[in-house]
Motif scaffolding. Sequence first.
Motif, PDB file in Angstrom:
ATOM      1  N   THR A  87       5.719  12.778   7.398  1.00  0.00           N
ATOM      2  CA  THR A  87       5.610  11.357   7.679  1.00  0.00           C
ATOM      3  C   THR A  87       6.488  10.580   8.610  1.00  0.00           C
ATOM      4  O   THR A  87       6.054   9.808   9.402  1.00  0.00           O
ATOM      5  CB  THR A  87       5.830  10.648   6.216  1.00  0.00           C
ATOM      6  N   SER A  88       7.767  11.021   8.737  1.00  0.00           N
ATOM      7  CA  SER A  88       8.540  10.636   9.495  1.00  0.00           C
ATOM      8  C   SER A  88       8.085  10.838  10.916  1.00  0.00           C
ATOM      9  O   SER A  88       8.200  10.011  11.887  1.00  0.00           O
ATOM     10  CB  SER A  88      10.073  10.895   9.381  1.00  0.00           C
ATOM     11  N   LEU A  89       7.629  12.001  11.388  1.00  0.00           N
ATOM     12  CA  LEU A  89       7.141  12.311  12.822  1.00  0.00           C
ATOM     13  C   LEU A  89       5.825  11.380  13.086  1.00  0.00           C
ATOM     14  O   LEU A  89       5.695  10.937  14.137  1.00  0.00           O
ATOM     15  CB  LEU A  89       6.618  13.621  12.955  1.00  0.00           C
ATOM     16  N   LEU A  90       4.776  11.151  11.948  1.00  0.00           N
ATOM     17  CA  LEU A  90       3.904  10.304  12.130  1.00  0.00           C
ATOM     18  C   LEU A  90       4.177   8.856  12.428  1.00  0.00           C
ATOM     19  O   LEU A  90       3.811   8.217  13.543  1.00  0.00           O
ATOM     20  CB  LEU A  90       3.150  10.249  10.838  1.00  0.00           C
ATOM     21  N   SER A 113      -1.505  14.779   0.124  1.00  0.00           N
ATOM     22  CA  SER A 113      -0.219  14.682   0.569  1.00  0.00           C
ATOM     23  C   SER A 113       0.011  13.227   1.573  1.00  0.00           C
ATOM     24  O   SER A 113       1.037  12.822   2.020  1.00  0.00           O
ATOM     25  CB  SER A 113       0.255  15.761   1.198  1.00  0.00           C
ATOM     26  N   ARG A 114      -1.089  12.469   1.811  1.00  0.00           N
ATOM     27  CA  ARG A 114      -0.934  11.296   2.482  1.00  0.00           C
ATOM     28  C   ARG A 114      -0.411  10.227   1.442  1.00  0.00           C
ATOM     29  O   ARG A 114      -0.949   9.626   0.585  1.00  0.00           O
ATOM     30  CB  ARG A 114      -2.350  10.638   2.931  1.00  0.00           C
ATOM     31  N   THR A 115       0.968   9.758   1.920  1.00  0.00           N
ATOM     32  CA  THR A 115       1.500   8.714   1.190  1.00  0.00           C
ATOM     33  C   THR A 115       1.071   7.448   1.608  1.00  0.00           C
ATOM     34  O   THR A 115       0.741   7.083   2.685  1.00  0.00           O
ATOM     35  CB  THR A 115       2.985   8.892   1.226  1.00  0.00           C
ATOM     36  N   LEU A 116       1.474   6.240   0.811  1.00  0.00           N
ATOM     37  CA  LEU A 116       1.167   4.771   1.076  1.00  0.00           C
ATOM     38  C   LEU A 116       1.859   4.640   2.545  1.00  0.00           C
ATOM     39  O   LEU A 116       1.300   3.916   3.377  1.00  0.00           O
ATOM     40  CB  LEU A 116       1.874   3.992   0.084  1.00  0.00           C
ATOM     41  N   VAL A 117       3.173   5.219   2.657  1.00  0.00           N
ATOM     42  CA  VAL A 117       3.729   5.068   3.907  1.00  0.00           C
ATOM     43  C   VAL A 117       2.980   5.359   5.132  1.00  0.00           C
ATOM     44  O   VAL A 117       3.022   5.124   6.147  1.00  0.00           O
ATOM     45  CB  VAL A 117       5.088   5.786   3.832  1.00  0.00           C
ATOM     46  N   SER A 148      -3.866   1.980  -3.270  1.00  0.00           N
ATOM     47  CA  SER A 148      -3.783   0.280  -3.145  1.00  0.00           C
ATOM     48  C   SER A 148      -2.987   0.041  -2.093  1.00  0.00           C
ATOM     49  O   SER A 148      -1.906   0.361  -1.966  1.00  0.00           O
ATOM     50  CB  SER A 148      -3.251   0.040  -4.467  1.00  0.00           C
ATOM     51  N   PRO A 149      -3.262  -0.968  -1.280  1.00  0.00           N
ATOM     52  CA  PRO A 149      -2.542  -1.382  -0.197  1.00  0.00           C
ATOM     53  C   PRO A 149      -1.345  -2.217  -0.770  1.00  0.00           C
ATOM     54  O   PRO A 149      -1.408  -2.797  -1.846  1.00  0.00           O
ATOM     55  CB  PRO A 149      -3.335  -2.438   0.655  1.00  0.00           C
ATOM     56  N   SER A 150      -0.225  -2.235   0.027  1.00  0.00           N
ATOM     57  CA  SER A 150       1.160  -2.966  -0.330  1.00  0.00           C
ATOM     58  C   SER A 150       1.338  -4.080   0.511  1.00  0.00           C
ATOM     59  O   SER A 150       0.594  -4.248   1.366  1.00  0.00           O
ATOM     60  CB  SER A 150       2.162  -1.754  -0.296  1.00  0.00           C
ATOM     61  N   GLY A 151       2.514  -4.793   0.348  1.00  0.00           N
ATOM     62  CA  GLY A 151       2.543  -5.662   1.191  1.00  0.00           C
ATOM     63  C   GLY A 151       2.916  -5.188   2.663  1.00  0.00           C
ATOM     64  O   GLY A 151       2.419  -6.102   3.455  1.00  0.00           O
ATOM     65  N   GLY A 152       3.281  -4.088   2.685  1.00  0.00           N
ATOM     66  CA  GLY A 152       3.681  -3.682   3.970  1.00  0.00           C
ATOM     67  C   GLY A 152       2.260  -3.309   4.710  1.00  0.00           C
ATOM     68  O   GLY A 152       2.439  -3.326   6.196  1.00  0.00           O
ATOM     69  N   THR A 153       1.279  -3.001   4.178  1.00  0.00           N
ATOM     70  CA  THR A 153      -0.014  -2.780   4.855  1.00  0.00           C
ATOM     71  C   THR A 153      -0.555  -4.114   5.227  1.00  0.00           C
ATOM     72  O   THR A 153      -1.007  -3.713   6.389  1.00  0.00           O
ATOM     73  CB  THR A 153      -1.326  -1.978   3.393  1.00  0.00           C
ATOM     74  N   LEU A 154      -0.474  -5.138   4.608  1.00  0.00           N
ATOM     75  CA  LEU A 154      -0.984  -6.324   4.948  1.00  0.00           C
ATOM     76  C   LEU A 154      -0.007  -6.917   6.051  1.00  0.00           C
ATOM     77  O   LEU A 154      -0.649  -7.436   7.049  1.00  0.00           O
ATOM     78  CB  LEU A 154      -0.936  -7.434   3.904  1.00  0.00           C
ATOM     79  N   VAL A 155       1.358  -6.802   6.085  1.00  0.00           N
ATOM     80  CA  VAL A 155       2.012  -7.061   7.108  1.00  0.00           C
ATOM     81  C   VAL A 155       1.629  -6.344   8.300  1.00  0.00           C
ATOM     82  O   VAL A 155       1.499  -6.892   9.550  1.00  0.00           O
ATOM     83  CB  VAL A 155       3.778  -6.890   6.897  1.00  0.00           C
ATOM     84  N   GLY A 156       1.319  -5.076   8.228  1.00  0.00           N
ATOM     85  CA  GLY A 156       1.024  -4.215   9.369  1.00  0.00           C
ATOM     86  C   GLY A 156      -0.232  -4.755   9.924  1.00  0.00           C
ATOM     87  O   GLY A 156      -0.630  -4.889  11.221  1.00  0.00           O
ATOM     88  N   MET A 157      -1.206  -5.173   8.978  1.00  0.00           N
ATOM     89  CA  MET A 157      -2.462  -5.673   9.664  1.00  0.00           C
ATOM     90  C   MET A 157      -2.292  -7.321  10.302  1.00  0.00           C
ATOM     91  O   MET A 157      -2.970  -7.308  11.312  1.00  0.00           O
ATOM     92  CB  MET A 157      -3.521  -5.919   8.273  1.00  0.00           C
ATOM     93  N   LEU A 158      -1.371  -7.946   9.736  1.00  0.00           N
ATOM     94  CA  LEU A 158      -1.375  -9.150  10.269  1.00  0.00           C
ATOM     95  C   LEU A 158      -0.572  -9.156  11.674  1.00  0.00           C
ATOM     96  O   LEU A 158      -0.842 -10.103  12.471  1.00  0.00           O
ATOM     97  CB  LEU A 158      -0.600 -10.132   9.119  1.00  0.00           C
TER      98      LEU A 158
END
Length: 601
Positions: A87-90, A113-117, A148-158
Amino acid sequence: MSVPAPAPAATLRHWNRLIQLAAASGSYTLCLRHYASLLAAGLRGGDASTFPSLAKSCAALRLPRLGRSIHAHALVAGAVGDVFVRTSLLDFYAKCAFLPDARRLFDEMPTTSRTLVSWNCMVTAYSKASRLDKAVAMFNAMRGLGVSPSGGTLVGMLSGCLDSMATRNLGLCVYGYSLKSGLDADLPVSNSVLTMLVRHGQLHAASFLFDSMHDKTVVSWSAMASGFLQTGDFNKVFALLNRMQGAGHRFDLIALVNLVSAAALLGNLLVAKGVHALLIKSGFESEQDLVPSLVNLYAKCGDLEAAQEVFDAVHCKNVVLWTSMIHGYVEGSRPDKALTMFDSMLRTDVQPNVTTVSSVLSACADLGSANHARKVEEHVVAIGLQSHLRVATGLIDAYCKCGSVELARKIFDAVTDRDLPIWSAMINGYACNGEGSEALILFSEMQKEGVQPDAIVFTHLLTACNYSGLIDEGLRCFRSMTEEYGIEPSIEHYMCITDLLCKSGQISIAKEFFKKIPVQLQNQVLAPIVSAYSSHCADSSMDSVSEELLNLDPQDSGHCVLVSNMLSCLGNWKKAATYRTLLNKKGLVKEPGRSCIELSA
């Protein structure tokens, strides 16, 4: 690179601890140095607890080559199978905009193994790269798999919905999802939506959202302040930042930049000094991003000496600071000082950019110095900026204002991909030098090239016709502007036609044209009509306009002189003398004309 022999676990844990602490504290360069020391000590490349901090450091410092090496070390060490390492390399590849590499790593991850991050990394990377279709597809895919998307997901989209009006609808959809899912209470989400609304000029909606936010950070206040700055409402910026202080928030860099910009719009020297004092008190007076704004602030307030003092106090000057000082002298009607400052800049290691060159060319134009413009052109060619459209446009403008139309045309002809500003500059160059026919020919060429003219181009065309006495052509251009291109005439267009008709002695036609001008603009074109009546000693029917003309600007000495001359021509000496006396009573002085001649070196 060969992997060193294994070391005692305790020693490796010691280095890992140092690496992790450095990365956690934001000392990314130190983190990488610790890893280099680890390798130099003959230890093996690390383990699963080593590489996340290293990848984070490479991402923060934008070091793609080193990051790839870290990835290789992780592969050799067998640590890539760890979900945190992967994930850190990604995240590293995503933040360095290596999207194919990031996607490859993501696709190689087992679905479980795909995390929300990791999902958020891909959504944000696509969004910031303006690949919103991919970002939306990734967003829908994660929801389809039950993540489930998090606030970080929406911030990324925006983050990809800020700069283009075409993305506004998607941004509003994301905002709608946040309301439906309850993520609107997440402060970073609210701040991202607020920033998006401000960037798109939706200040009413932004204000409503801002007022409804129970918790605000300095980001919230700064975003709203920048919105008011866009409309030039400096009073609201001051009021907002006062409220921010009252709410217990300290100024950060962005808030202070907004404050300085608002003070520059106000242009009050006392306020400028107060803002400067606040910067010193806040410890930001030497901040690299603020000093150029401070120089600009003093220049806008007319205190070029204070601007120079701020400039001189900085030891390591960058191109932005040099450009701000040069531009300040140009705006302050000191083109000679601007050119001197440019010469000083050339004696340093700082390379001028397009904005610097544009300001210097404005100084050459204001000074009317073709010799200086040639020197600037030589330097432009030396640093490879001659093909930049903005630089070419500046050179054309400078040469034309210096009377060197032939040199300007050479610059124009050398440009292959011409935009509207460069056509406009060359047409204006012909207009200012009394070559009306050439301006009209060039306009015809521009139309054949399919370039759509704007109101400014027509102002230049009408000016060309005015200066060259081309009555029929001027009236034809005016009709074309309104009927063919649907451009609403401004006061400049009406003034050009009125002046053209009056100077050509077509006073009756000018009077008919005057009647068609909107009532609210009529007073502003009275001066050329009065001047024409004075020149041609027409009948006394225009005597009644004198009061209207003076009501335009009672402090304009030129209007008093015009009316006095007209009345003298009509034989009304007593009233003419009254207006001359008015000049003395009001203490008005007619500004003398100026001209200069540049001698060849």
